[in-house]
Design a protein around this motif. Structure first.
Motif, PDB file in Angstrom:
ATOM      1  N   LEU A  17      -7.182  25.624 -20.001  1.00  0.00           N
ATOM      2  CA  LEU A  17      -6.415  25.793 -18.770  1.00  0.00           C
ATOM      3  C   LEU A  17      -5.957  24.451 -18.116  1.00  0.00           C
ATOM      4  O   LEU A  17      -4.707  23.960 -18.007  1.00  0.00           O
ATOM      5  N   LEU A  36       1.236  29.850 -22.820  1.00  0.00           N
ATOM      6  CA  LEU A  36      -0.102  30.352 -23.264  1.00  0.00           C
ATOM      7  C   LEU A  36      -0.231  29.463 -24.807  1.00  0.00           C
ATOM      8  O   LEU A  36      -1.212  29.219 -25.346  1.00  0.00           O
ATOM      9  N   ILE A  47      -7.579  34.756 -23.105  1.00  0.00           N
ATOM     10  CA  ILE A  47      -6.233  34.888 -22.669  1.00  0.00           C
ATOM     11  C   ILE A  47      -6.458  36.136 -21.384  1.00  0.00           C
ATOM     12  O   ILE A  47      -5.863  35.954 -20.457  1.00  0.00           O
TER      13      ILE A  47
END
Length: 79
Positions: A17, A36, A47
């Motif tokens: 991230l 994403l 996720i």
């Protein structure tokens, strides 16, 4: 938070991230599903972790997110 995640998985998901440029609460909260795709080799578990992390930020429960997973992992080691 219903699910507990391995701390290594949490750190891997957060590293992906942050590497994709989501480095503060505002950026993470504004993250969309399409974002994403910017994360390299992301797994379904990662996720889910990111979704839970985003919820924790929104609900101001970030420490609880991390400490619940830490407690669960320690309990598993001591069992």
């Amino acid at each position: 938070m219903d699910k507990k995640y391995n701390l290594n998985n949490i750190f891997k998901a957060l590293d992906k991230l942050f590497s994709a440029g989501f480095i503060n609460e505002k950026q993470i909260l504004n993250m969309q599903l399409e974002d994403l795709s910017r994360l390299d080799n992301i797994s379904n578990i990662e996720i889910n972790i990111i979704i839970e992390f985003k919820k924790a930020i929104k609900n101001k429960k970030l420490v609880a997110f991390l400490s619940d997973n830490y407690k669960e992992e320690r309990d598993d080691r001591n069992a």
